[in-house]
Write a protein that holds these residues in place. Structure first.
Motif, PDB file in Angstrom:
ATOM      1  N   GLU A  78     134.654  47.882  17.016  1.00  0.00           N
ATOM      2  CA  GLU A  78     133.922  49.077  17.392  1.00  0.00           C
ATOM      3  C   GLU A  78     134.944  50.098  17.942  1.00  0.00           C
ATOM      4  OE1 GLU A  78     129.559  48.814  19.483  1.00  0.00           O
ATOM      5  OE2 GLU A  78     131.322  48.875  20.939  1.00  0.00           O
ATOM      6  N   SER A  79     135.670  49.893  18.576  1.00  0.00           N
ATOM      7  CA  SER A  79     136.532  51.041  19.137  1.00  0.00           C
ATOM      8  C   SER A  79     137.393  51.887  18.070  1.00  0.00           C
ATOM      9  CB  SER A  79     137.683  50.349  20.174  1.00  0.00           C
ATOM     10  OG  SER A  79     138.530  51.427  20.622  1.00  0.00           O
ATOM     11  N   VAL A  80     137.964  50.940  17.230  1.00  0.00           N
ATOM     12  CA  VAL A  80     138.615  51.524  16.119  1.00  0.00           C
ATOM     13  C   VAL A  80     137.736  52.216  15.050  1.00  0.00           C
ATOM     14  CG1 VAL A  80     140.234  50.932  14.125  1.00  0.00           C
ATOM     15  CG2 VAL A  80     140.487  49.640  16.328  1.00  0.00           C
ATOM     16  N   PHE A  81     136.356  51.648  15.039  1.00  0.00           N
ATOM     17  CA  PHE A  81     135.409  52.415  14.157  1.00  0.00           C
ATOM     18  C   PHE A  81     135.197  53.830  14.879  1.00  0.00           C
ATOM     19  CE2 PHE A  81     133.038  48.360  12.271  1.00  0.00           C
ATOM     20  CZ  PHE A  81     133.845  48.281  11.379  1.00  0.00           C
ATOM     21  N   LEU A  82     135.280  53.910  16.013  1.00  0.00           N
ATOM     22  CA  LEU A  82     134.856  55.211  16.833  1.00  0.00           C
ATOM     23  C   LEU A  82     136.096  56.178  16.576  1.00  0.00           C
ATOM     24  CD1 LEU A  82     133.268  53.602  19.853  1.00  0.00           C
ATOM     25  CD2 LEU A  82     132.080  55.088  18.323  1.00  0.00           C
ATOM     26  N   LEU A  83     137.374  55.641  16.674  1.00  0.00           N
ATOM     27  CA  LEU A  83     138.434  56.089  16.359  1.00  0.00           C
ATOM     28  C   LEU A  83     138.666  57.053  15.118  1.00  0.00           C
ATOM     29  CD1 LEU A  83     141.272  54.252  18.368  1.00  0.00           C
ATOM     30  CD2 LEU A  83     140.365  56.499  19.157  1.00  0.00           C
ATOM     31  N   TYR A  84     138.035  56.114  14.086  1.00  0.00           N
ATOM     32  CA  TYR A  84     138.320  56.205  12.603  1.00  0.00           C
ATOM     33  C   TYR A  84     136.879  57.557  12.251  1.00  0.00           C
ATOM     34  CZ  TYR A  84     137.687  55.672   7.482  1.00  0.00           C
ATOM     35  OH  TYR A  84     137.964  55.847   6.110  1.00  0.00           O
ATOM     36  N   ILE A  85     135.781  57.511  12.989  1.00  0.00           N
ATOM     37  CA  ILE A  85     134.847  58.649  13.181  1.00  0.00           C
ATOM     38  C   ILE A  85     135.451  59.968  13.580  1.00  0.00           C
ATOM     39  CG2 ILE A  85     132.380  59.234  13.560  1.00  0.00           C
ATOM     40  CD1 ILE A  85     133.018  57.161  11.601  1.00  0.00           C
ATOM     41  N   ASP A  86     136.136  59.592  14.662  1.00  0.00           N
ATOM     42  CA  ASP A  86     136.931  60.879  15.387  1.00  0.00           C
ATOM     43  C   ASP A  86     138.040  61.425  14.742  1.00  0.00           C
ATOM     44  OD1 ASP A  86     134.800  61.265  17.264  1.00  0.00           O
ATOM     45  OD2 ASP A  86     135.841  60.046  18.817  1.00  0.00           O
ATOM     46  N   ASN A  87     138.374  60.729  13.494  1.00  0.00           N
ATOM     47  CA  ASN A  87     139.560  61.160  12.973  1.00  0.00           C
ATOM     48  C   ASN A  87     140.800  61.290  13.568  1.00  0.00           C
ATOM     49  OD1 ASN A  87     140.618  62.275  10.349  1.00  0.00           O
ATOM     50  ND2 ASN A  87     140.660  64.080  11.106  1.00  0.00           N
ATOM     51  N   GLU A  88     140.973  60.101  14.387  1.00  0.00           N
ATOM     52  CA  GLU A  88     142.082  59.977  15.193  1.00  0.00           C
ATOM     53  C   GLU A  88     143.132  58.809  14.865  1.00  0.00           C
ATOM     54  OE1 GLU A  88     143.101  61.902  18.224  1.00  0.00           O
ATOM     55  OE2 GLU A  88     141.003  63.281  17.781  1.00  0.00           O
ATOM     56  N   LEU A  89     142.727  58.526  13.556  1.00  0.00           N
ATOM     57  CA  LEU A  89     143.683  57.191  13.014  1.00  0.00           C
ATOM     58  C   LEU A  89     144.519  58.079  11.995  1.00  0.00           C
ATOM     59  CD1 LEU A  89     140.995  54.342  12.573  1.00  0.00           C
ATOM     60  CD2 LEU A  89     142.586  54.854  14.470  1.00  0.00           C
ATOM     61  N   THR A  90     145.698  57.405  11.733  1.00  0.00           N
ATOM     62  CA  THR A  90     146.342  57.690  10.557  1.00  0.00           C
ATOM     63  C   THR A  90     145.986  57.283   9.369  1.00  0.00           C
ATOM     64  OG1 THR A  90     148.012  55.639  10.638  1.00  0.00           O
ATOM     65  CG2 THR A  90     148.307  57.583  12.248  1.00  0.00           C
ATOM     66  N   ALA A  91     146.565  57.753   8.199  1.00  0.00           N
ATOM     67  CA  ALA A  91     146.043  57.248   7.019  1.00  0.00           C
ATOM     68  C   ALA A  91     146.295  55.781   6.847  1.00  0.00           C
ATOM     69  CB  ALA A  91     146.863  58.146   5.925  1.00  0.00           C
ATOM     70  N   ILE A  92     147.416  55.351   7.445  1.00  0.00           N
ATOM     71  CA  ILE A  92     147.481  53.584   6.999  1.00  0.00           C
ATOM     72  C   ILE A  92     146.472  53.017   7.788  1.00  0.00           C
ATOM     73  CG2 ILE A  92     149.249  52.010   7.618  1.00  0.00           C
ATOM     74  CD1 ILE A  92     151.505  53.894   6.901  1.00  0.00           C
ATOM     75  N   GLU A  93     146.255  53.634   9.188  1.00  0.00           N
ATOM     76  CA  GLU A  93     145.093  52.769   9.860  1.00  0.00           C
ATOM     77  C   GLU A  93     143.830  52.771   9.410  1.00  0.00           C
ATOM     78  OE1 GLU A  93     147.335  53.631  14.502  1.00  0.00           O
ATOM     79  OE2 GLU A  93     146.069  55.031  13.208  1.00  0.00           O
TER      80      GLU A  93
END
Lengths: 289, 161
Positions: free
Chosen positions: A12-27
């Motif tokens: 869930e936490s990683v989904f939120l980071l994904y939505i916020d565009n805070e993940l790298t392309a690899i992540e």
């Protein structure tokens, strides 16, 4: 940077980071792979994705009250009878026009210099040097005048003829009446720009770094500085200096060196005692964008 | 920053800044006051401001003004303000975007401001930290709480429909 590894306990936490565009392309690729392996979580991912707002187009209708125009600023406590002004068309003006204006002033300075030079020794008025305005650091006045300097009178061992040069600059400048007439007649693209600094620099002596600092503040601008240098025998224009806030001091040192070189080029003989000082006046010209 | 750069900032950023403010104050006059305060401060400090950082500067001032605004508003009945000056939204059934905006208004002020900075202005967590003075962890936690509330709101509306 911390790598966000997705698993069943933190998705869930990683989904939120994904939505916020805070993940790298690899992540992000890891998240996509995780969703392929866990299709039951796709619905939750989509729900979180829906929480991203789509920007609305809202227009601020009162922009006109925010637009500002520089006011003509006057140097505080200026003891001279009139200030030197340069008029220049606004940023749309061609570069050659700036140069034409600068060269014209230089020629006028030269003519006036030679025609009045003989009267120099009879003058007994004090020479002018710049001293930094001593204002409280945090006061509104200081903030308002941060780019200004104050001219004061002094008799510190500066040859009388230097005063003559300063007078030439003033004579060459526009008189108050002329400025007022120009204001009345000018179109909106014409601006009157006051002198930002006028100082005496002792030629072939160590440059006093405090003097340099005095000039540093006024040239923190994206405008060109067109200095006029003058001794009792020479008047010259120096190549305009463009400075930025971060490089202001270094640029100014280069500017001082240019003045020195220019004076060397103008004077083939060793300077006499009276030539050991030069006058520098500088004014700003907005650069064409 | 020159006069021209300042005026370019008015042209380029005033719409976004006003949107950020009005979404938080929900009151036109207050939003006008805050945006004018922000630009006034930028004009007065233009000598020390780089054009490249002007947008962040404006949002920082607006954020601080909004924090003061919320503090003062708490002294007045928030219910009264809400009824009198509510920024009107009339979400239609099945309109996710309108429902979401309605949900946004239900968020606590801090969470709402961060969502707006993130989604409308596209600032990164790091940039939001610089504007708000919050830590990266605080920004992350506030935003995640806000997202989960919005998600739950959307889910609950879906169930009702």
């Amino acid at each position: 940077m911390k790598h966000h590894t997705i698993n069943n306990s933190n998705y869930e936490s990683v989904f939120l980071l994904y939505i916020d565009n805070e993940l790298t392309a690899i992540e992000k690729q890891d998240v996509d792979a995780f969703l392929r392996e866990n299709p039951a979580l796709v619905g939750e991912f989509e729900q979180i994705k829906q929480t991203k707002l789509q920007p609305e187009a809202i227009t601020y209708m009162q922009k006109h009250v925010l637009y500002r125009q520089e006011k003509e600023e006057v140097l505080p406590q200026l003891p001279l009878p009139q200030q030197m002004h340069l008029f220049s068309r606004n940023t749309s003006l061609k570069t050659w026009y700036y140069w034409a204006a600068a060269v014209s002033i230089g020629i006028i300075l030269g003519i006036l210099h030679f025609t009045t030079n003989n009267n120099a020794e009879t003058l007994n008025a004090p020479s002018m040097v710049i001293e930094k305005a001593n204002l409280p650091v945090d006061s509104a006045r200081t903030r308002k005048n941060i780019n200004q300097v104050m001219l004061v009178s002094t008799n510190k061992n500066i040859p009388q003829k230097i005063k003559t040069v300063q007078s030439h600059i003033n004579v060459a400048a526009l008189k108050d009446n002329d400025v007022e007439t120009m204001k009345e007649n000018r179109d909106s693209s014409i601006v009157i720009i006051p002198t930002i600094a006028a100082t005496t620099i002792h030629y072939r002596e160590n440059i006093d770094q405090t003097n340099v600092i005095h000039l540093d503040k006024p040239i923190i601008t994206s405008e060109a500085i067109v200095p006029i240098i003058a001794t009792e025998n020479h008047v010259a224009l120096v190549e305009p200096v463009v400075v930025s806030p971060k490089k202001g001091l270094n640029k100014l040192k280069v500017f001082i060196n240019k003045i020195d070189n220019q004076l060397d080029a103008l004077t083939s003989i060793e300077p006499s005692e009276n030539e050991r000082s030069i006058k520098v006046a500088a004014f700003t010209i907005p650069l064409k964008k | 920053m020159t006069e021209r750069e300042y005026n370019n900032c008015v042209q380029e950023h005033s719409d976004g800044l006003f949107r950020f403010i009005i979404k938080n104050t929900k009151h036109n006059d207050d939003a006008h006051d805050i945006i004018q305060t922000a630009y006034e401060k930028m004009w007065n400090n233009r000598i020390t401001i780089e054009a490249s950082t002007a947008k962040s500067y404006l949002f920082t001032i607006a954020y601080n003004c909004l924090m003061d605004y919320f503090r003062k508003a708490k002294n007045i009945s928030s219910q009264a303000i809400s009824e009198e000056h509510a920024f009107s939204y009339h979400p239609q059934p099945h309109d996710v975007s309108a429902t979401l905006h309605h949900a946004l208004l239900q968020l606590p002020e801090m969470q709402r401001m961060l969502v707006l900075l993130k989604d409308y202005e596209g600032y990164t967590y790091h940039e939001i930290c610089e504007i708000t003075g919050l830590t990266a962890l605080q920004v992350k936690v506030y935003l995640h709480r806000a997202r989960l509330k919005l998600k739950n709101y959307l889910v609950s509306i879906d169930k009702l429909i």
